[in-house]
Design an enzyme around this catalytic site. Structure first.
Site, PDB file in Angstrom:
ATOM      1  N   ASN A  52       8.478  -5.184  -5.571  1.00  8.37           N
ATOM      2  CA  ASN A  52       9.421  -6.084  -4.899  1.00  8.37           C
ATOM      3  C   ASN A  52       8.777  -7.420  -4.513  1.00  8.37           C
ATOM      4  O   ASN A  52       9.304  -8.487  -4.824  1.00  8.37           O
ATOM      5  CB  ASN A  52       9.978  -5.405  -3.649  1.00  8.37           C
ATOM      6  CG  ASN A  52      11.032  -6.257  -2.962  1.00  8.37           C
ATOM      7  OD1 ASN A  52      12.133  -6.428  -3.471  1.00  8.37           O
ATOM      8  ND2 ASN A  52      10.679  -6.833  -1.835  1.00  8.37           N
ATOM      9  N   SER A  67       1.317 -14.422   5.764  1.00  7.44           N
ATOM     10  CA  SER A  67       1.065 -13.714   7.019  1.00  7.44           C
ATOM     11  C   SER A  67      -0.405 -13.793   7.373  1.00  7.44           C
ATOM     12  O   SER A  67      -1.276 -13.884   6.491  1.00  7.44           O
ATOM     13  CB  SER A  67       1.464 -12.250   6.826  1.00  7.44           C
ATOM     14  OG  SER A  67       0.926 -11.451   7.847  1.00  7.44           O
ATOM     15  N   TYR A 100       1.023  -3.733   1.780  1.00  9.66           N
ATOM     16  CA  TYR A 100       1.801  -4.896   2.247  1.00  9.66           C
ATOM     17  C   TYR A 100       0.898  -6.127   2.353  1.00  9.66           C
ATOM     18  O   TYR A 100       1.222  -7.209   1.838  1.00  9.66           O
ATOM     19  CB  TYR A 100       2.458  -4.590   3.614  1.00  9.66           C
ATOM     20  CG  TYR A 100       2.796  -5.842   4.386  1.00  9.66           C
ATOM     21  CD1 TYR A 100       3.859  -6.645   4.008  1.00  9.66           C
ATOM     22  CD2 TYR A 100       2.008  -6.248   5.476  1.00  9.66           C
ATOM     23  CE1 TYR A 100       4.128  -7.826   4.688  1.00  9.66           C
ATOM     24  CE2 TYR A 100       2.273  -7.422   6.152  1.00  9.66           C
ATOM     25  CZ  TYR A 100       3.336  -8.207   5.757  1.00  9.66           C
ATOM     26  OH  TYR A 100       3.592  -9.368   6.423  1.00  9.66           O
ATOM     27  N   LYS A 139       0.711  -9.933   0.159  1.00  9.16           N
ATOM     28  CA  LYS A 139       0.689 -11.319   0.682  1.00  9.16           C
ATOM     29  C   LYS A 139      -0.526 -12.059   0.128  1.00  9.16           C
ATOM     30  O   LYS A 139      -0.433 -13.243  -0.231  1.00  9.16           O
ATOM     31  CB  LYS A 139       0.677 -11.312   2.219  1.00  9.16           C
ATOM     32  CG  LYS A 139       1.986 -10.846   2.843  1.00  9.16           C
ATOM     33  CD  LYS A 139       3.138 -11.813   2.570  1.00  9.16           C
ATOM     34  CE  LYS A 139       4.466 -11.290   3.054  1.00  9.16           C
ATOM     35  NZ  LYS A 139       5.621 -12.057   2.576  1.00  9.16           N
ATOM     36  N   PHE A 169       1.676 -15.625  12.407  1.00  7.62           N
ATOM     37  CA  PHE A 169       1.025 -14.658  13.283  1.00  7.62           C
ATOM     38  C   PHE A 169       2.104 -13.658  13.736  1.00  7.62           C
ATOM     39  O   PHE A 169       2.781 -13.117  12.888  1.00  7.62           O
ATOM     40  CB  PHE A 169       0.192 -15.374  14.370  1.00  7.62           C
ATOM     41  CG  PHE A 169      -1.140 -15.785  13.775  1.00  7.62           C
ATOM     42  CD1 PHE A 169      -1.207 -16.795  12.813  1.00  7.62           C
ATOM     43  CD2 PHE A 169      -2.301 -15.118  14.084  1.00  7.62           C
ATOM     44  CE1 PHE A 169      -2.415 -17.123  12.183  1.00  7.62           C
ATOM     45  CE2 PHE A 169      -3.513 -15.436  13.476  1.00  7.62           C
ATOM     46  CZ  PHE A 169      -3.570 -16.435  12.522  1.00  7.62           C
TER      47      PHE A 169
HETATM   48  C1  UD1 Z   1       1.917  -6.339  11.612  1.00 11.35           C
HETATM   49  C2  UD1 Z   1       1.168  -6.785  10.397  1.00 11.35           C
HETATM   50  C3  UD1 Z   1       1.527  -8.213  10.096  1.00 11.35           C
HETATM   51  C4  UD1 Z   1       3.008  -8.312   9.880  1.00 11.35           C
HETATM   52  C5  UD1 Z   1       3.683  -7.862  11.150  1.00 11.35           C
HETATM   53  C6  UD1 Z   1       5.192  -7.889  10.958  1.00 11.35           C
HETATM   54  C7  UD1 Z   1      -1.086  -6.086   9.833  1.00 11.35           C
HETATM   55  C8  UD1 Z   1      -2.492  -5.941  10.296  1.00 11.35           C
HETATM   56  N1  UD1 Z   1      -0.238  -6.663  10.679  1.00 11.35           N
HETATM   57  O1  UD1 Z   1       1.357  -7.080  12.709  1.00 11.35           O
HETATM   58  O2  UD1 Z   1       0.898  -8.653   8.941  1.00 11.35           O
HETATM   59  O3  UD1 Z   1       3.347  -9.620   9.564  1.00 11.35           O
HETATM   60  O4  UD1 Z   1       3.275  -6.535  11.458  1.00 11.35           O
HETATM   61  O5  UD1 Z   1       5.661  -6.783  10.281  1.00 11.35           O
HETATM   62  O6  UD1 Z   1      -0.769  -5.713   8.746  1.00 11.35           O
HETATM   63  N2  UD1 Z   1       1.569  -1.831  19.383  1.00 11.35           N
HETATM   64  C9  UD1 Z   1       1.555  -0.848  20.368  1.00 11.35           C
HETATM   65  N3  UD1 Z   1       2.601   0.029  20.409  1.00 11.35           N
HETATM   66  C10 UD1 Z   1       3.642  -0.010  19.528  1.00 11.35           C
HETATM   67  C11 UD1 Z   1       3.649  -1.025  18.532  1.00 11.35           C
HETATM   68  C12 UD1 Z   1       2.589  -1.907  18.479  1.00 11.35           C
HETATM   69  O7  UD1 Z   1       0.637  -0.779  21.177  1.00 11.35           O
HETATM   70  O8  UD1 Z   1       4.550   0.835  19.617  1.00 11.35           O
HETATM   71  C13 UD1 Z   1       0.462  -2.794  19.341  1.00 11.35           C
HETATM   72  C14 UD1 Z   1      -0.310  -2.749  18.037  1.00 11.35           C
HETATM   73  O9  UD1 Z   1      -1.363  -1.825  18.105  1.00 11.35           O
HETATM   74  C15 UD1 Z   1      -0.796  -4.192  17.925  1.00 11.35           C
HETATM   75  C16 UD1 Z   1       0.268  -5.013  18.653  1.00 11.35           C
HETATM   76  O10 UD1 Z   1       1.011  -4.086  19.429  1.00 11.35           O
HETATM   77  O11 UD1 Z   1      -2.006  -4.327  18.610  1.00 11.35           O
HETATM   78  C17 UD1 Z   1       1.202  -5.732  17.709  1.00 11.35           C
HETATM   79  O12 UD1 Z   1       1.685  -4.791  16.760  1.00 11.35           O
HETATM   80  P1  UD1 Z   1       2.838  -5.135  15.703  1.00 11.35           P
HETATM   81  O13 UD1 Z   1       3.994  -5.727  16.421  1.00 11.35           O
HETATM   82  O14 UD1 Z   1       3.069  -3.923  14.880  1.00 11.35           O
HETATM   83  O15 UD1 Z   1       2.222  -6.305  14.828  1.00 11.35           O
HETATM   84  P2  UD1 Z   1       0.854  -6.348  14.013  1.00 11.35           P
HETATM   85  O16 UD1 Z   1       0.343  -5.013  13.687  1.00 11.35           O
HETATM   86  O17 UD1 Z   1      -0.046  -7.286  14.742  1.00 11.35           O
END
Ligand code: UD1
Length: 338
Positions: free
Chosen positions: A102, A127, A152, A156, A179
């Site tokens: 995709n 990203s 994923y 990118k 970000f």
């Molecule tokens: C991820 C992807 C990023 C992508 C984005 C949108 C990676 C490393 N990162 O970002 O490329 O553009 O998603 O899909 O591939 N967290 C919790 N509890 C939760 C959910 C998240 O503690 O239930 C924490 C995570 O551990 C992280 C932070 O919140 O430290 C942000 O998480 P998330 O919103 O999933 O984004 P990323 O992982 O940073």
């Protein structure tokens, strides 16, 4: 005056829909292409409510050359913004070929059809995942790509490589490295609509606050950060959307038939997961039920952008605070529950 038409692939999705609104309000005519594979028409209806008219929309898949040709035959585009892609890290580990097919095929097909129709300008949704675990924080655009943590992330990186190789055959391209986009439109008519259990932090926070989820798990408090939780650069989705217009106008000013550049889109401020929870509670007055759990595999401990390049060259700065973004995300969640 005839409005410039902009093709917005993935315009029924979270970032695409916000960009459609900003484009329309700035006097452009966005044409949305979406196949609803990870969305439905909810955000199209939101766009219509905000703008007071139905956006131009064509349903189809960007890997489908015949469909894309029909879009380009119907409309003469000044620029293409390519948001349409799969973005779930976890799903990409489960279904790598689905992701490679995709995300890669849609970009290649789109570029080929752009060439056929002499449309040269492209803004690509990349990203910060391309950096992997960066050696230096804040991370600037010169940081090397580390091995991607997920299929994923690899898509990118590969898409950026394709653009780097292909632009000299007659394209003018900007890749924007997002970000962590959060928040929702201040009208509460657009926002994030995760399918099933959210993977990303803020939709999980708002769904927990409204009672859709029992509790939030903070993934790890043993990172080498001041409070032990991960640090990210959370950026309001409307700020992200407006940056696409700065990028498009910058591209428009470039002389010559070929151009390629990349920009970080972040605030430059790192906020930890625990800080984000506190900010959410303060901004909304809602107490959040959360526990500390183990680390999530594949997570980078700490990353935030050095946005100097985008600030200087595109003249763009993030305007909204994290608190405003969280309040808007909460208002959107409440609206969904009505
Ligand atoms: C991820 C992807 C990023 C992508 C984005 C949108 C990676 C490393 N990162 O970002 O490329 O553009 O998603 O899909 O591939 N967290 C919790 N509890 C939760 C959910 C998240 O503690 O239930 C924490 C995570 O551990 C992280 C932070 O919140 O430290 C942000 O998480 P998330 O919103 O999933 O984004 P990323 O992982 O940073």
């Amino acid at each position: 005056m005839v409005k410039k038409k902009i093709l917005v692939t993935g315009g029924a999705g979270y970032i695409g829909a916000h960009t459609v609104v900003e484009l329309s309000q700035a006097g452009f005519e966005p044409v949305i292409v979406d196949n609803f594979s990870k969305s439905d028409d909810t955000l199209l209806k939101g766009i219509e409510k905000i703008l007071g008219s139905k956006p131009v929309f064509m349903e189809g898949n960007c890997t489908d050359r015949t469909f894309l040709r029909s879009v380009f035959e119907k409309h003469q585009f000044a620029c293409v913004m390519h948001f349409a892609a799969f973005k779930s890290v976890g799903e990409s580990v489960q279904r790598p070929l689905y992701y490679y097919h995709n995300n890669i095929e849609s970009l290649v097909t789109l570029l080929e059809v752009m060439k056929e129709f002499n449309v040269n300008d492209l803004i690509f949704s990349s990203s910060c995942t391309v950096y992997g675990e960066p050696d230096q924080i804040p991370v600037d655009e010169s940081a090397p790509f580390k091995r991607a943590e997920s299929p994923y992330g690899a898509t990118k990186q590969m898409c950026e490589r394709i653009l780097e190789d292909a632009y000299s055959s007659g394209f003018r391209v900007i890749s924007l490295r997002y970000f962590n986009p959060i928040g929702a439109h201040p009208s509460a008519l657009l926002g994030e609509l995760p399918i099933g259990t959210p993977n990303n932090l803020v939709p999980y926070v708002t769904q927990t606050a409204i009672g859709k989820r029992e509790q939030l798990t903070v993934f790890g408090n043993d990172y080498t950060t001041p409070d032990g939780s991960c640090i990210r650069d959370f950026i309001h989705v409307v700020d992200l959307a407006t940056a696409h217009m700065n990028a498009m106008q910058y591209l428009d000013k470039q002389k010559g038939d070929t151009f390629y550049n990349v920009f970080n889109l972040g605030t430059g401020v790192g906020v930890s997961v625990l800080e984000l929870i506190t900010k959410f509670e303060k901004a909304t007055g809602v107490k959040l039920n959360y526990v500390i759990g183990p680390r999530r595999s594949g997570d980078v401990g700490k990353t935030y952008a050095d946005p100097t390049k985008v600030n200087k060259e595109l003249g763009w700065n993030a305007k909204y605070s994290v608190e405003e973004a969280l309040l808007h995300a909460w208002q959107w969640e409440q609206k969904l529950a009505q």
